[in-house]
Design a protein around this motif. Sequence first.
Motif, PDB file in Angstrom:
ATOM      1  N   LEU A 168       0.826  -1.200   0.000  1.00 59.86           N
ATOM      2  CA  LEU A 168       0.000   0.000   0.000  1.00 59.86           C
ATOM      3  C   LEU A 168       0.865   1.257   0.000  1.00 59.86           C
ATOM      4  CD1 LEU A 168      -2.712   1.446   0.147  1.00 59.86           C
ATOM      5  CD2 LEU A 168      -2.657   1.136   2.625  1.00 59.86           C
ATOM      6  N   LYS A 169       1.933   1.242   0.782  1.00 61.07           N
ATOM      7  CA  LYS A 169       2.820   2.412   0.835  1.00 61.07           C
ATOM      8  C   LYS A 169       3.406   2.709  -0.544  1.00 61.07           C
ATOM      9  CE  LYS A 169       6.626   4.379   3.418  1.00 61.07           C
ATOM     10  NZ  LYS A 169       7.628   4.187   4.444  1.00 61.07           N
ATOM     11  N   GLN A 170       3.784   1.677  -1.282  1.00 60.24           N
ATOM     12  CA  GLN A 170       4.316   1.886  -2.628  1.00 60.24           C
ATOM     13  C   GLN A 170       3.240   2.453  -3.554  1.00 60.24           C
ATOM     14  OE1 GLN A 170       7.608   1.715  -3.629  1.00 60.24           O
ATOM     15  NE2 GLN A 170       6.666   2.809  -5.335  1.00 60.24           N
ATOM     16  N   GLN A 171       2.003   1.964  -3.413  1.00 61.64           N
ATOM     17  CA  GLN A 171       0.902   2.504  -4.224  1.00 61.64           C
ATOM     18  C   GLN A 171       0.703   3.995  -3.935  1.00 61.64           C
ATOM     19  OE1 GLN A 171      -2.258  -0.296  -3.034  1.00 61.64           O
ATOM     20  NE2 GLN A 171      -2.525  -0.695  -5.224  1.00 61.64           N
ATOM     21  N   LEU A 172       0.811   4.369  -2.666  1.00 58.62           N
ATOM     22  CA  LEU A 172       0.629   5.772  -2.278  1.00 58.62           C
ATOM     23  C   LEU A 172       1.762   6.644  -2.815  1.00 58.62           C
ATOM     24  CD1 LEU A 172      -0.593   5.160   1.368  1.00 58.62           C
ATOM     25  CD2 LEU A 172      -1.991   5.824  -0.591  1.00 58.62           C
ATOM     26  N   LYS A 173       2.986   6.133  -2.766  1.00 59.98           N
ATOM     27  CA  LYS A 173       4.116   6.876  -3.330  1.00 59.98           C
ATOM     28  C   LYS A 173       3.908   7.084  -4.828  1.00 59.98           C
ATOM     29  CE  LYS A 173       7.760   5.497  -0.121  1.00 59.98           C
ATOM     30  NZ  LYS A 173       9.009   4.713   0.043  1.00 59.98           N
ATOM     31  N   ASP A 174       3.447   6.034  -5.508  1.00 58.34           N
ATOM     32  CA  ASP A 174       3.169   6.142  -6.942  1.00 58.34           C
ATOM     33  C   ASP A 174       2.081   7.175  -7.208  1.00 58.34           C
ATOM     34  OD1 ASP A 174       5.058   4.144  -7.288  1.00 58.34           O
ATOM     35  OD2 ASP A 174       3.578   2.548  -7.619  1.00 58.34           O
ATOM     36  N   LYS A 175       1.083   7.220  -6.327  1.00 53.18           N
ATOM     37  CA  LYS A 175      -0.009   8.184  -6.477  1.00 53.18           C
ATOM     38  C   LYS A 175       0.502   9.612  -6.321  1.00 53.18           C
ATOM     39  CE  LYS A 175      -4.326   7.783  -7.277  1.00 53.18           C
ATOM     40  NZ  LYS A 175      -4.703   7.562  -8.678  1.00 53.18           N
ATOM     41  N   LEU A 176       1.451   9.817  -5.421  1.00 54.12           N
ATOM     42  CA  LEU A 176       2.030  11.155  -5.240  1.00 54.12           C
ATOM     43  C   LEU A 176       2.837  11.575  -6.469  1.00 54.12           C
ATOM     44  CD1 LEU A 176       3.073  11.009  -1.480  1.00 54.12           C
ATOM     45  CD2 LEU A 176       1.392  12.560  -2.512  1.00 54.12           C
ATOM     46  N   VAL A 177       3.525  10.630  -7.097  1.00 53.36           N
ATOM     47  CA  VAL A 177       4.248  10.928  -8.341  1.00 53.36           C
ATOM     48  C   VAL A 177       3.245  11.295  -9.432  1.00 53.36           C
ATOM     49  CG1 VAL A 177       5.678   9.926 -10.181  1.00 53.36           C
ATOM     50  CG2 VAL A 177       6.260   9.503  -7.770  1.00 53.36           C
ATOM     51  N   GLU A 178       2.173  10.511  -9.527  1.00 52.04           N
ATOM     52  CA  GLU A 178       1.119  10.794 -10.514  1.00 52.04           C
ATOM     53  C   GLU A 178       0.518  12.176 -10.269  1.00 52.04           C
ATOM     54  OE1 GLU A 178      -3.333   9.133 -11.707  1.00 52.04           O
ATOM     55  OE2 GLU A 178      -2.011   7.878 -10.473  1.00 52.04           O
ATOM     56  N   HIS A 179       0.281  12.496  -9.004  1.00 51.18           N
ATOM     57  CA  HIS A 179      -0.274  13.802  -8.631  1.00 51.18           C
ATOM     58  C   HIS A 179       0.645  14.927  -9.113  1.00 51.18           C
ATOM     59  CE1 HIS A 179      -1.098  17.279  -6.064  1.00 51.18           C
ATOM     60  NE2 HIS A 179       0.130  17.165  -5.609  1.00 51.18           N
ATOM     61  N   LYS A 180       1.946  14.801  -8.846  1.00 48.99           N
ATOM     62  CA  LYS A 180       2.899  15.849  -9.221  1.00 48.99           C
ATOM     63  C   LYS A 180       2.948  16.026 -10.731  1.00 48.99           C
ATOM     64  CE  LYS A 180       5.690  18.789  -7.428  1.00 48.99           C
ATOM     65  NZ  LYS A 180       5.093  19.905  -6.712  1.00 48.99           N
ATOM     66  N   GLN A 181       2.973  14.922 -11.439  1.00 55.72           N
ATOM     67  CA  GLN A 181       3.011  14.997 -12.901  1.00 55.72           C
ATOM     68  C   GLN A 181       1.742  15.643 -13.441  1.00 55.72           C
ATOM     69  OE1 GLN A 181       3.680  10.871 -13.837  1.00 55.72           O
ATOM     70  NE2 GLN A 181       5.913  11.061 -13.711  1.00 55.72           N
ATOM     71  N   TYR A 182       0.600  15.306 -12.848  1.00 56.05           N
ATOM     72  CA  TYR A 182      -0.682  15.838 -13.320  1.00 56.05           C
ATOM     73  C   TYR A 182      -0.758  17.348 -13.114  1.00 56.05           C
ATOM     74  CZ  TYR A 182      -5.640  16.220 -14.329  1.00 56.05           C
ATOM     75  OH  TYR A 182      -6.836  16.575 -14.892  1.00 56.05           O
ATOM     76  N   ILE A 183      -0.395  17.815 -11.909  1.00 53.40           N
ATOM     77  CA  ILE A 183      -0.523  19.262 -11.677  1.00 53.40           C
ATOM     78  C   ILE A 183       0.506  20.056 -12.474  1.00 53.40           C
ATOM     79  CG2 ILE A 183      -1.589  19.019  -9.400  1.00 53.40           C
ATOM     80  CD1 ILE A 183       1.136  19.968  -8.242  1.00 53.40           C
ATOM     81  N   ASN A 184       1.679  19.461 -12.712  1.00 56.10           N
ATOM     82  CA  ASN A 184       2.669  20.157 -13.555  1.00 56.10           C
ATOM     83  C   ASN A 184       2.162  20.321 -14.989  1.00 56.10           C
ATOM     84  OD1 ASN A 184       4.502  20.514 -11.492  1.00 56.10           O
ATOM     85  ND2 ASN A 184       5.694  18.691 -11.985  1.00 56.10           N
ATOM     86  N   LYS A 185       1.413  19.314 -15.463  1.00 57.95           N
ATOM     87  CA  LYS A 185       0.912  19.353 -16.835  1.00 57.95           C
ATOM     88  C   LYS A 185      -0.367  20.178 -16.958  1.00 57.95           C
ATOM     89  CE  LYS A 185      -0.395  16.362 -20.672  1.00 57.95           C
ATOM     90  NZ  LYS A 185      -0.586  14.969 -21.120  1.00 57.95           N
ATOM     91  N   HIS A 186      -1.299  20.026 -15.994  1.00 62.03           N
ATOM     92  CA  HIS A 186      -2.624  20.627 -16.125  1.00 62.03           C
ATOM     93  C   HIS A 186      -2.862  21.847 -15.235  1.00 62.03           C
ATOM     94  CE1 HIS A 186      -3.952  17.247 -18.607  1.00 62.03           C
ATOM     95  NE2 HIS A 186      -3.356  16.443 -17.732  1.00 62.03           N
ATOM     96  N   GLY A 187      -2.024  22.045 -14.213  1.00 60.57           N
ATOM     97  CA  GLY A 187      -2.207  23.188 -13.320  1.00 60.57           C
ATOM     98  C   GLY A 187      -3.423  23.074 -12.426  1.00 60.57           C
ATOM     99  N   ASP A 188      -3.913  21.869 -12.236  1.00 53.21           N
ATOM    100  CA  ASP A 188      -5.100  21.645 -11.403  1.00 53.21           C
ATOM    101  C   ASP A 188      -4.960  20.285 -10.729  1.00 53.21           C
ATOM    102  OD1 ASP A 188      -7.559  22.083 -10.278  1.00 53.21           O
ATOM    103  OD2 ASP A 188      -8.676  22.097 -12.162  1.00 53.21           O
ATOM    104  N   ASP A 189      -5.738  20.075  -9.672  1.00 54.93           N
ATOM    105  CA  ASP A 189      -5.702  18.781  -8.997  1.00 54.93           C
ATOM    106  C   ASP A 189      -6.299  17.692  -9.877  1.00 54.93           C
ATOM    107  OD1 ASP A 189      -4.500  19.522  -6.540  1.00 54.93           O
ATOM    108  OD2 ASP A 189      -6.390  20.397  -5.873  1.00 54.93           O
TER     109      ASP A 189
END
Length: 201
Positions: A168-189
């Motif tokens: 689960l911890k690895q899934q959450l870390k992956d989700k945080l990476v996905e979050h960072k990539q998404y906001i860098n690209k789209h400027g929104d959550d």
Amino acid sequence: MKATKLIVQCLENEGVEYIFGVPGKENMDLLDALLGSSIRFVMTRHEQGAAFMADVYGRLTGKAGVCLATLGPGATNLITGVADANMDRAPVTRDKPVIFAYHAYPWLIHRLTYRRINHHNIHVRGYKEEGTITTPFDMTVLNDLDRFHLVMDTIDRLPQTGDKGIYLKQQLKDKLVEHKQYINKHGDDMPEIRNWKWGKV
């Protein structure tokens, strides 16, 4: 398995029977996870009442009392009851990890609990003056106050989660990476954060 189910499982393994608290947007997933559990949620009118109820429950039964609040002032309102329990050696937080998601400066909680029983097990996540102009959810991520960091903190302090916790911890870390990539690209959550709605109880 959702993180909230894992948390409920850990509480059940510790013999927790009741959680006293105030429901809110931030803890609704945990309350949903309690529906299939033997743990009963006791709703209080105020967070301070929840902390005192957990304190008295612990003193009367010798079992761990658990209190739950929402973010910001909700967490702040727990302080008096939790500090009272610590000072009076109640079993509310005697030897278990306590993780505060405190929407203010963490040093306040550390000062209140300094040299109290279980001080080494109290971990506070709070405002670190991290973040500038970004998305609302990213502000919580930058301050380690988001749901992902809090669940990872919980896993770190509950070794009984075992392989499920590591996965689960690895899934959450992956989700945080996905979050960072998404906001860098789209400027929104991400839509799953931005479009989150209350579930049916």
